[in-house]
Design a protein around this motif. Structure first.
Motif, PDB file in Angstrom:
ATOM      1  N   CYS A 410       0.844  -1.117  -0.108  1.00 51.57           N
ATOM      2  CA  CYS A 410      -0.006   0.083  -0.055  1.00 51.57           C
ATOM      3  C   CYS A 410       0.877   1.209  -0.215  1.00 51.57           C
ATOM      4  O   CYS A 410       1.465   1.626   1.120  1.00 51.57           O
ATOM      5  CB  CYS A 410      -0.967   0.104   1.313  1.00 51.57           C
ATOM      6  SG  CYS A 410      -1.997   1.446   1.300  1.00 51.57           S
ATOM      7  N   LYS A 412      -0.123   4.293   0.018  1.00 51.06           N
ATOM      8  CA  LYS A 412      -0.792   5.357   1.066  1.00 51.06           C
ATOM      9  C   LYS A 412      -0.383   4.604   2.464  1.00 51.06           C
ATOM     10  O   LYS A 412      -0.755   5.636   3.275  1.00 51.06           O
ATOM     11  CB  LYS A 412      -2.073   5.573   0.419  1.00 51.06           C
ATOM     12  CG  LYS A 412      -2.293   6.385  -0.454  1.00 51.06           C
ATOM     13  CD  LYS A 412      -1.793   7.780  -0.753  1.00 51.06           C
ATOM     14  CE  LYS A 412      -2.095   8.213  -2.109  1.00 51.06           C
ATOM     15  NZ  LYS A 412      -1.926   9.932  -1.895  1.00 51.06           N
ATOM     16  N   HIS A 413       0.119   3.645   2.666  1.00 55.86           N
ATOM     17  CA  HIS A 413       0.095   2.907   4.087  1.00 55.86           C
ATOM     18  C   HIS A 413      -1.379   3.155   4.761  1.00 55.86           C
ATOM     19  O   HIS A 413      -1.233   3.453   5.922  1.00 55.86           O
ATOM     20  CB  HIS A 413       1.191   3.961   4.750  1.00 55.86           C
ATOM     21  CG  HIS A 413       2.412   4.044   4.158  1.00 55.86           C
ATOM     22  ND1 HIS A 413       3.494   2.882   3.888  1.00 55.86           N
ATOM     23  CD2 HIS A 413       3.172   5.200   3.590  1.00 55.86           C
ATOM     24  CE1 HIS A 413       4.379   3.196   3.385  1.00 55.86           C
ATOM     25  NE2 HIS A 413       4.382   4.689   2.889  1.00 55.86           N
ATOM     26  N   CYS A 414      -2.347   2.867   4.261  1.00 53.75           N
ATOM     27  CA  CYS A 414      -3.638   2.689   4.723  1.00 53.75           C
ATOM     28  C   CYS A 414      -3.711   1.348   5.242  1.00 53.75           C
ATOM     29  O   CYS A 414      -4.716   1.047   6.070  1.00 53.75           O
ATOM     30  CB  CYS A 414      -4.850   2.943   3.754  1.00 53.75           C
ATOM     31  SG  CYS A 414      -5.001   1.711   2.485  1.00 53.75           S
ATOM     32  N   VAL A 431      -7.235   7.440   5.850  1.00 55.33           N
ATOM     33  CA  VAL A 431      -6.328   7.543   4.600  1.00 55.33           C
ATOM     34  C   VAL A 431      -7.099   6.917   3.344  1.00 55.33           C
ATOM     35  O   VAL A 431      -7.708   5.855   3.304  1.00 55.33           O
ATOM     36  CB  VAL A 431      -4.960   6.546   4.819  1.00 55.33           C
ATOM     37  CG1 VAL A 431      -4.299   6.403   3.327  1.00 55.33           C
ATOM     38  CG2 VAL A 431      -4.344   6.893   5.637  1.00 55.33           C
ATOM     39  N   GLU A 432      -7.042   7.674   2.334  1.00 59.13           N
ATOM     40  CA  GLU A 432      -7.866   7.657   0.989  1.00 59.13           C
ATOM     41  C   GLU A 432      -7.452   6.672   0.393  1.00 59.13           C
ATOM     42  O   GLU A 432      -5.888   6.613  -0.204  1.00 59.13           O
ATOM     43  CB  GLU A 432      -7.918   8.897   0.152  1.00 59.13           C
ATOM     44  CG  GLU A 432      -9.010   8.761  -0.857  1.00 59.13           C
ATOM     45  CD  GLU A 432      -9.018   9.908  -1.576  1.00 59.13           C
ATOM     46  OE1 GLU A 432      -9.748   9.975  -2.765  1.00 59.13           O
ATOM     47  OE2 GLU A 432      -8.666  11.093  -1.245  1.00 59.13           O
ATOM     48  N   CYS A 433      -7.806   5.677  -0.238  1.00 58.99           N
ATOM     49  CA  CYS A 433      -7.394   4.507  -1.101  1.00 58.99           C
ATOM     50  C   CYS A 433      -7.277   4.653  -2.500  1.00 58.99           C
ATOM     51  O   CYS A 433      -8.315   5.488  -2.909  1.00 58.99           O
ATOM     52  CB  CYS A 433      -8.305   3.261  -0.918  1.00 58.99           C
ATOM     53  SG  CYS A 433      -8.125   1.879  -2.039  1.00 58.99           S
ATOM     54  N   THR A 434      -6.599   4.474  -3.273  1.00 63.94           N
ATOM     55  CA  THR A 434      -6.313   4.866  -4.535  1.00 63.94           C
ATOM     56  C   THR A 434      -6.890   3.855  -5.476  1.00 63.94           C
ATOM     57  O   THR A 434      -7.216   4.343  -6.889  1.00 63.94           O
ATOM     58  CB  THR A 434      -4.778   5.120  -4.768  1.00 63.94           C
ATOM     59  OG1 THR A 434      -4.132   3.850  -5.098  1.00 63.94           O
ATOM     60  CG2 THR A 434      -4.001   6.079  -3.944  1.00 63.94           C
TER      61      THR A 434
END
Length: 529
Positions: A410, A412-414, A431-434
């Motif tokens: 990940c 974004k490190h979510c 945290v927003e997932c891409t």
């Protein structure tokens, strides 16, 4: 008589890893293997490994085998195939049959990495053609491209039985059922879940009564067993099958070590008769080491680390590695091995009836009994997110197993696991997932999905890992299956994505009614069997 500094018996994951470690230090190494090709079990393991980066997690077994062989060749390791080692003597001499001729070799050190053999069980008709071991089925499919049968019954719900059942489905076989005399699934829940959602039923506390057929298997009768392993009258069930696959454990191939005079012990926890070794893998005979399944049945990842530990130990004993460097290397390797031995399936938990995860969450009884997580159980786990606006990961990893590739995947490190490799993955909702899907592709257990409940009015999307051929196309219609493999709704294929880092795991996105977003977990294409 030819002399070598190090003789290794067995060119599987442990043997090759030991050879590489010793050759790196400068030792002259020769490896003997009775098979026609090296690599041992790795080349029929087409699934992705668990663990972390240092354990080669999310890399398929056969690719690890290719890398080990290339590295061994580059280091000058000599590998002799079709070579049957007939005996080891205390003076560290061995006799080897090569091309019908018996030759003698002497080693300053010897590492035995002969692996394990499949266990069998007996029942009426067990000698009929069509009754095969799970490893044999893997060999037929993944090395030779041959389907073991059309309709298969799998006996054994450990990791081998679950993984091979999935690969049988990939090969186009029908797996009519997975049965096990034990009252609960023996392998990783994520392995069971990916088979269950394909529609394969589990019959636990069941065993085979009879294989039917005159010249080959035509059917099978199973029955339920009580707590004393006796068949319960009236519980018989019949299946039309042409293949019965047995995944009932492995036994260490330790005969050479026993014949050499090594001190042995009978250890059910390790799989049978094994040599007594010190922490470096050295047996009771100085200079003779054991590594991998021959010293206790574990996963291939553990075997590779044990091989490297033995290779480092012989390098140090031969004067090729300084004491300080050896201590540092041993510490690194033992730490990596300890990680793999943690969690619910670690040696210290074998035979225990665990009720809760390390985090205190009640384990899924449905998963243990039926192979899939019950609908009312799923939302208690920290990786399962619901009612989130936009696309988000849903991680249905519910047991403490040693694995963390999703955390690294990940960008974004979510997704967070932390320093304890067996912790349950947690999704950070802030945290927003891409929607990149790398977590889905990297998950060795295929337990991660991307869900978008707000895709459009009345519809959601579910992105699933997909490893079957032929690949569907955009716009194709299919039937969505839930976690238990039951058909729940129509589904439209919106996209099938692939990229080199995904390593042959495709990301299939399907459109389903919104109320099916947390239920649909696989798709069966219309017209497929």
């Amino acid at each position: 008589m030819k002399r070598y500094e190090l003789i290794i018996i067995g060119a599987g994951p442990a043997g090759l890893s030991a050879a590489i470690e010793a050759a790196k230090s400068g030792m002259e190494v020769i490896v003997f293997d009775e098979n026609a090709r090296p690599g041992g079990q790795l080349f029929k393991q087409i699934h992705k490994f668990f663990g972390s980066k240092e354990h080669r997690a999310k890399v398929r077994g056969f690719k690890i085998g290719e890398e080990l062989l290339a590295e061994a060749k580059e280091l000058g390791v000599k590998v002799v195939l079709n070579a049957i080692v007939m005996g080891i003597f205390r003076e560290k001499e061995i006799t080897v049959m090569i091309d019908d001729a018996v030759s003698h070799f002497k080693g300053d050190q010897i590492i035995v990495a002969t692996g394990a053999s499949e266990n069998m069980v007996t029942f009426k008709g067990w000698t009929l053609p069509g009754v095969i071991g799970a490893g044999a089925a893997q060999t037929m499919m993944n090395l030779h491209g041959i389907k073991p049968g059309e309709k298969v019954l799998m006996l054994g719900s450990g990791n081998v039985g679950l993984v091979v059942s999935y690969q049988l489905k990939q090969a186009g076989c029908e797996v009519v059922a997975i049965i096990d005399a034990a009252p609960k699934v023996g392998g990783y829940g994520v392995h069971a879940a990916k088979v269950a959602r394909l529609g394969v039923p589990f019959y636990l506390s069941h065993t085979i009564i009879e294989a039917e057929g005159e010249e080959c298997v035509k059917g099978v009768v199973i029955g339920e067993v009580d707590n004393k392993w006796n068949i319960i009258p009236g519980t018989e069930k019949h299946f039309e099958v042409d293949t019965i696959c047995l995944a009932v454990g492995l036994s260490p191939m330790s005969q050479l070590l026993n014949a050499a005079g090594c001190e042995m012990e009978e250890s059910p926890r390790k799989g049978g008769g094994v040599p007594i070794c010190n922490k470096y893998g050295e047996t009771s005979i100085d200079g003779i080491f054991a590594a991998g399944d021959v010293s206790g049945i574990e996963e291939a990842s553990s075997a590779m680390i044990e091989g490297r530990m033995a290779g480092a130990a012989v390098s140090k004993a031969a004067g090729y590695m300084e004491e300080d460097l050896f201590k540092e290397r041993y510490s690194q390797l033992s730490g990596a091995l300890d990680q793999l031995r943690q969690g619910m399936f670690g040696p210290e938990n074998k035979g225990k009836d665990l009720k809760y995860t390390d985090e205190g969450i009640e384990l899924s009884t449905s998963l243990l009994k039926k192979g899939y997580i019950g609908e009312g159980e799923i939302e208690q786990f920290p990786g399962v997110t619901v009612n989130v606006k936009g696309i988000h990961p849903v991680i249905e990893c519910t047991q403490n197993i040693p694995c963390n590739p999703c955390q690294d995947a990940c960008v974004k490190h979510c997704i967070k696991i932390g320093s304890n490799i067996t912790s349950l993955p947690v999704v950070d909702k802030e945290v927003e997932c891409t929607g990149c899907g790398m977590c889905v592709a990297s998950c060795s257990g295929q337990a991660i999905f991307l869900v978008n409940e707000t895709y459009e009015e009345g519809y959601a999307t579910v992105t699933i890992p997909y490893e079957f051929l032929p690949l569907p196309n955009k716009g194709d219609m299919g039937i969505a299956l839930d976690r238990s493999g039951i058909e729940v709704c129509e589904a439209e294929v919106l996209e099938v994505r692939s990229a080199k880092p995904m390593d042959h795991t495709k990301l299939l996105t399907m459109k389903v009614p919104t109320d099916m977003a947390m239920k649909a977990r696989f798709i069966k294409m219309k017209g497929a069997c």
